[in-house]
Motif scaffolding. Structure first.
Motif, short mmCIF file in Angstrom:
data_model
loop_
_atom_site.label_atom_id
_atom_site.label_comp_id
_atom_site.label_asym_id
_atom_site.label_seq_id
_atom_site.Cartn_x
_atom_site.Cartn_y
_atom_site.Cartn_z
N PRO A 175 30.57 89.66 60.22
CA PRO A 175 30.70 88.20 60.28
C PRO A 175 31.36 87.62 59.04
CG PRO A 175 28.49 88.77 59.62
CD PRO A 175 29.25 90.05 59.72
N GLU A 176 32.57 88.03 58.70
CA GLU A 176 33.23 87.50 57.51
C GLU A 176 34.11 86.30 57.85
OE1 GLU A 176 32.95 88.45 54.32
OE2 GLU A 176 31.73 90.25 54.58
N GLY A 177 34.30 86.08 59.12
CA GLY A 177 35.01 84.85 59.48
C GLY A 177 36.50 84.98 59.70
N PRO A 199 32.40 95.75 53.75
CA PRO A 199 31.18 96.51 54.09
C PRO A 199 29.92 95.67 54.00
CG PRO A 199 32.45 97.52 52.29
CD PRO A 199 32.93 96.12 52.44
N GLN A 200 30.05 94.35 54.13
CA GLN A 200 28.94 93.44 53.86
C GLN A 200 27.59 93.89 54.43
OE1 GLN A 200 29.04 90.81 51.85
NE2 GLN A 200 26.87 90.47 52.17
N LEU A 201 27.54 94.09 55.76
CA LEU A 201 26.24 94.38 56.35
C LEU A 201 25.74 95.76 55.94
CD1 LEU A 201 26.62 92.76 59.87
CD2 LEU A 201 25.87 91.78 57.71
N PHE A 202 26.66 96.70 55.82
CA PHE A 202 26.23 98.06 55.44
C PHE A 202 25.67 98.08 54.02
CE2 PHE A 202 28.91 98.89 59.04
CZ PHE A 202 28.13 99.80 59.74
N LYS A 203 26.28 97.28 53.13
CA LYS A 203 25.74 97.34 51.76
C LYS A 203 24.36 96.69 51.72
CE LYS A 203 28.45 93.50 49.73
NZ LYS A 203 29.23 93.11 48.54
N GLN A 204 24.15 95.70 52.57
CA GLN A 204 22.81 95.11 52.61
C GLN A 204 21.81 96.10 53.21
OE1 GLN A 204 24.40 90.76 53.75
NE2 GLN A 204 22.27 90.79 53.13
N LEU A 221 39.82 95.28 56.03
CA LEU A 221 40.95 94.92 56.90
C LEU A 221 40.71 93.57 57.55
CD1 LEU A 221 40.42 98.34 57.47
CD2 LEU A 221 42.80 97.84 57.99
N ARG A 222 41.67 92.68 57.41
CA ARG A 222 41.53 91.35 58.01
C ARG A 222 42.86 90.96 58.64
NH1 ARG A 222 37.82 88.54 53.19
NH2 ARG A 222 36.36 90.29 53.19
N ASP A 223 42.79 90.55 59.88
CA ASP A 223 44.01 90.20 60.60
C ASP A 223 44.34 88.73 60.35
OD1 ASP A 223 46.12 89.96 62.28
OD2 ASP A 223 45.08 90.58 64.10
N VAL A 486 23.73 85.66 46.15
CA VAL A 486 22.38 86.15 46.35
C VAL A 486 22.14 86.04 47.85
CG1 VAL A 486 19.93 85.74 45.86
CG2 VAL A 486 21.67 85.35 44.08
N ARG A 487 21.58 87.08 48.45
CA ARG A 487 21.45 87.07 49.92
C ARG A 487 20.08 86.56 50.34
NH1 ARG A 487 26.80 88.38 49.45
NH2 ARG A 487 27.02 90.41 48.47
N ILE A 488 20.03 86.12 51.56
CA ILE A 488 18.74 85.76 52.14
C ILE A 488 18.06 87.06 52.56
CG2 ILE A 488 17.62 84.61 54.07
CD1 ILE A 488 20.12 82.76 54.19
N1 ASP Z 1 31.61 90.52 51.54
C1 ASP Z 1 32.09 89.46 50.73
C2 ASP Z 1 33.62 89.41 50.76
O1 ASP Z 1 34.24 90.39 51.14
C3 ASP Z 1 31.71 89.60 49.30
C4 ASP Z 1 30.24 89.56 49.08
O2 ASP Z 1 29.62 88.55 49.41
O3 ASP Z 1 29.73 90.54 48.54
O4 ASP Z 1 34.21 88.43 50.37
#
Ligand code: ASP
Length: 586
Positions: A175-177, A199-204, A221-223, A486-488
């Motif tokens: 969900p990076e938008g 790798p946002q969700l995987f790192k969490q 990768l972002r289109d 900081v994440r929820i």
């Molecule tokens: N995933 C975010 C990004 O790629 C960075 C982050 O919040 O760690 O911009």
């Protein structure tokens, strides 16, 4: 006596660019490409032999048909250049290699463009023959700089106990938008993998998995439409830490950035100053301010609190001072006004400060004496300055003046050093959609600012837009390098945010159910960050375009002129994937 002939020596004893007067008298064996040649009659040629370290001049006797970019091996004796022929512009300019035996290892067709940098070449041709382009000094320098930066960053993260973990490339959408690149799944026709936007969700998940400190030089990768500072695929230093606060993350990343700068320039970055998002907007009209130069936005709203001049009866008036620009011509000012309008301004008011301090402007006659002196005082105007004023809603004023400031004052990328800056206290939401739901400024897992939690219960749009988040950006010389937050980690806060964003529990479960499930099994508080290596290296290399620091980039239209990607698939391949393509849209 030792045999120092061609056949007795190793393939290569030395590198071309590393030979010096200390080597005079040595018999050496060198390998590389033929650069410039100067023939002296039929039997003598001066050949600049090039390898990754640079050039050395070889004096070749006898008839050899040596042409540009032939790959050769030369065995010869290092000697001083004759008096008067020393070349101070070349690291090996004091010496030459004489008494040469030459072996041609590979012949070459004439190169599509000269490897000699002094000749400018169209970018598509450079990319089509990137293997020739890579031989050029600029690309050699940039790619080696990049490798040093990568290695310094890895070391810096490991010194801080971060563990390198590789996350998958074939995933469900993150969900990076941005728009996903997708890959059809042969074993499940009709289904697709997404390539990771990050790798946002995987790192969490790694944090829930007790990894504690994770990092990766992650390919993302972002289109999205490509620009000078954006490619479809890019590399980020991606990091996440458990039981870490915003301050901790900023310190970890500062250490990595400092190591990168040191690897590139020898200087370190001891501390990176912080600025709140609000201050950045108010003073620079941007969330990625270029603080290498002044021309800050100055508040003038109060000066016009009781003005009779309609154009300045607005919620916000700000101005910038362009030092010494009072000689700007009428035509240039008209062009500047058009630019301001393109940026969304209703108009642009200009004023020139005359000798003695009088302000001349087409609107001066509508302004009172205290207003004119108020402007001069607030902007610290001096004779010879040009003042530019915009009045409108606060957001619009900041936006327009922020862009004009850059247009008029921004120095080239390689001037003014590296001004890193943390932007903190971003708003949690960047606006409201048509249905009144807030739009997240970062992503849906960003922790609201502790002091603003109560505003989440408010029904007022203004209150919601005033909620700050615990997210932060790293900026250098006006470029956004990266962001994090900081994440929820608490289910109740996450549900509240999803509710505000209009994401139903069912939708949340479909989109990121696996993360929410993981959080039910003991999630540590965690925070992280990611910044773009391509952008950082470009800045450090003094390049305006990130393509100059990427070995095999795509062009602005997303094509690779070297391999011709993207290409259509054979019908059999499509059939195997259960795909049929539609004719291209007219
Ligand atoms: N995933 C975010 C990004 O790629 C960075 C982050 O919040 O760690 O911009």
């Amino acid at each position: 006596m030792t045999d120092t002939s061609h056949s007795a020596l190793p393939m290569r004893t030395d590198m071309c660019g590393e030979l010096s007067a200390n080597d005079v008298g040595r018999r050496v064996s060198l390998c590389g490409w033929v650069g410039r040649r100067r023939e002296h009659g039929e039997h003598l040629a001066f050949v600049d032999l090039r390898d990754r370290t640079g050039y050395v001049q070889c004096v070749v006797d006898g008839a050899h048909d040596l042409r540009s970019e032939y790959v050769i091996r030369v065995t010869g004796t290092v000697r001083h250049r004759p008096e008067g022929t020393v070349n101070p512009n070349l690291s090996t300019g004091e010496i030459e290699v004489g008494d040469c035996e030459v072996e041609i290892l590979s012949v070459a067709e004439p190169p599509p463009f000269p490897v000699d940098e002094r000749i400018d070449t169209d970018e598509t041709i450079r990319l089509r023959h990137r293997y020739v382009d890579l031989r050029r000094d600029r690309m050699q320098r940039n790619l080696r700089l990049r490798a040093r930066v990568n290695s310094a960053i890895r070391r810096a993260m490991e010194e801080q106990d971060f563990v390198e973990i590789e996350t998958p490339m074939l995933i469900a959408s993150t969900p990076e938008g941005a728009r996903d690149f997708v890959v059809p799944a042969r074993l499940k026709p009709g289904s697709f993998y997404a390539l990771p936007q990050s790798p946002q969700l995987f790192k969490q998940l790694c944090m829930v998995g007790g990894i504690d400190r994770y990092y990766q030089l992650a390919r993302c990768l972002r289109d999205e439409d490509l620009r000078a500072d954006r490619q479809f695929e890019f590399i980020q230093l991606d990091a996440e830490a458990s039981f870490a606060s915003q301050d901790d993350v900023l310190a970890f990343i500062t250490h990595a950035v400092s190591a990168a700068v040191e690897a590139a320039t020898g200087d370190t970055v001891s501390d990176i100053p912080r600025m709140t998002w609000l201050e950045a907007q108010e003073r620079f009209g941007s969330d990625k301010p270029d603080v290498r130069f002044g021309m800050e936005l100055v508040e003038l709203t109060e000066v016009f609190a009781a003005t009779g001049f309609n154009a300045f009866k607005a919620p916000c008036v700000k101005g910038i001072r362009v030092p010494g620009a009072a000689d700007t011509t009428r035509n240039q000012l008209d062009a500047l006004t058009d630019t301001a309008k393109r940026y969304g301004a209703k108009g642009l008011v200009w004023m020139k400060v005359e000798e003695g301090g009088t302000i001349s402007s087409p609107v001066a006659k509508f302004l009172s004496e205290p207003e004119l002196s108020g402007i001069a005082e607030a902007l610290e105007a001096k004779a010879g300055d040009l003042l530019l004023l915009v009045a409108d809603e606060r957001d619009a004023v900041r936006h327009v003046l922020g862009l004009l400031r850059l247009e008029l004052g921004r120095p080239p990328v390689n001037e003014g050093g590296f001004q890193f800056l943390w932007i903190v206290d971003f708003p949690l939401f960047e606006g409201l959609d048509e249905s009144g739901s807030p739009i997240p400024a970062h992503h849906a897992f960003t922790m609201p600012h502790v002091d603003d939690m109560h505003l989440l219960d408010s029904t007022s749009g203004d209150d919601l837009l005033a909620v700050r988040s615990q997210s932060y950006d790293l900026v250098v010389n006006g470029w956004e390098l990266g962001s994090g937050s900081v994440r929820i980690h608490r289910g109740d806060v996450q549900s509240k945010i999803f509710g505000l964003l209009g994401i139903t529990p069912d939708e949340a479960q479909v989109k990121f159910g696996f993360l929410l499930d993981a959080f039910r099994y003991g999630a540590p508080p965690h925070a992280g960050f990611a910044f773009g290596i391509d952008r950082l290296v470009a800045i450090l290399a003094g390049e305006e375009n990130i393509r100059e620091v990427i070995a095999f980039p795509k062009t602005q239209s997303g094509a690779d002129p070297l391999t011709n990607a993207p290409t259509p698939l054979e019908p059999e391949q499509l059939a195997e994937l259960g795909l049929r393509t539609l004719p291209p849209k007219a």
